[in-house]
Write a protein that holds these residues in place. Structure first.
Motif, mmCIF file in Angstrom:
data_model
loop_
_atom_site.group_PDB
_atom_site.id
_atom_site.type_symbol
_atom_site.label_atom_id
_atom_site.label_comp_id
_atom_site.label_asym_id
_atom_site.label_seq_id
_atom_site.Cartn_x
_atom_site.Cartn_y
_atom_site.Cartn_z
ATOM 1 N N ARG A 82 -4.584 9.822 -8.397
ATOM 2 C CA ARG A 82 -3.484 8.892 -8.134
ATOM 3 C C ARG A 82 -2.913 8.271 -9.402
ATOM 4 O O ARG A 82 -1.769 7.808 -9.415
ATOM 5 C CB ARG A 82 -3.987 7.779 -7.206
ATOM 6 N N LYS A 139 -3.795 1.403 -3.235
ATOM 7 C CA LYS A 139 -4.537 0.964 -2.057
ATOM 8 C C LYS A 139 -4.915 -0.506 -2.223
ATOM 9 O O LYS A 139 -5.025 -1.001 -3.350
ATOM 10 C CB LYS A 139 -5.810 1.792 -1.906
ATOM 11 N N PRO A 140 -5.157 -1.213 -1.143
ATOM 12 C CA PRO A 140 -5.573 -2.616 -1.270
ATOM 13 C C PRO A 140 -6.801 -2.800 -2.158
ATOM 14 O O PRO A 140 -6.903 -3.809 -2.874
ATOM 15 C CB PRO A 140 -5.860 -3.013 0.179
ATOM 16 N N GLU A 141 -7.691 -1.824 -2.165
ATOM 17 C CA GLU A 141 -8.891 -1.941 -2.994
ATOM 18 C C GLU A 141 -8.602 -1.775 -4.480
ATOM 19 O O GLU A 141 -9.492 -1.955 -5.302
ATOM 20 C CB GLU A 141 -9.964 -0.942 -2.547
ATOM 21 N N ASP A 142 -7.374 -1.421 -4.832
ATOM 22 C CA ASP A 142 -6.973 -1.381 -6.232
ATOM 23 C C ASP A 142 -6.593 -2.756 -6.761
ATOM 24 O O ASP A 142 -6.328 -2.912 -7.956
ATOM 25 C CB ASP A 142 -5.802 -0.425 -6.434
ATOM 26 N N PRO A 158 0.835 -1.205 0.000
ATOM 27 C CA PRO A 158 0.000 0.000 0.000
ATOM 28 C C PRO A 158 0.871 1.256 0.000
ATOM 29 O O PRO A 158 1.890 1.322 0.690
ATOM 30 C CB PRO A 158 -0.786 -0.128 1.305
ATOM 31 N N GLY A 159 0.457 2.212 -0.826
ATOM 32 C CA GLY A 159 1.240 3.427 -0.992
ATOM 33 C C GLY A 159 2.266 3.345 -2.096
ATOM 34 O O GLY A 159 2.868 4.373 -2.461
ATOM 35 N N ASN A 204 0.345 5.739 -5.124
ATOM 36 C CA ASN A 204 -0.425 5.661 -3.875
ATOM 37 C C ASN A 204 -1.484 4.558 -3.938
ATOM 38 O O ASN A 204 -2.665 4.777 -3.634
ATOM 39 C CB ASN A 204 -1.078 7.011 -3.572
#
Length: 125
Positions: free
Chosen positions: A66, A86-89, A13-14, A84
């Protein structure tokens, strides 16, 4: 005609990834190109698109600045720079191309003639 999506992988993440959509048999500069993603059991979701006629760009609401879509004419490739993350990506990301131009707001609902095979992006610590 063949589209090849690549550049996926495992990232924390990030972190960042750059996806590539390369083409053979067509000149991508002349085409509208879209990036989509899909998680098993869920509907396909539009991520970003760049229009063929004028390189106007469209992003899904969740992108929130992002991601950046761009073309490399010399390499006949369209990129999706993702920062950036995210886990939801986490999803399989696909690119698609079509010669016809549509209004930007229809970038994700419009038909695309050619699709790549998908590249897996996993965002996890």
């Amino acid at each position: 005609v063949q589209l090849q999506a690549s550049g996926g992988g495992l990232v924390q993440p990030g972190g960042s990834l750059r996806l590539s959509c390369s083409a053979s048999g067509i000149t991508l500069d002349d085409y509208s190109v879209g990036w989509f993603r899909q998680v098993p059991g869920k509907e396909r979701e539009g991520v970003s698109a760049i229009r063929g006629m004028d390189d106007s760009i469209y992003y899904g609401d969740f992108v929130e600045g992002r991601f950046t879509i761009s073309r490399d004419t010399a390499k006949n490739t369209v990129y999706l720079q993702m920062n950036n993350l995210k886990p939801e990506d986490t999803a399989t990301y696909y690119c698609a191309a079509d010669y016809a131009d549509y209004t930007l707001k229809d970038s994700f609902q419009r038909p695309y003639d050619y699709w790549g095979q998908g590249t897996q992006v996993t965002v996890s610590s």
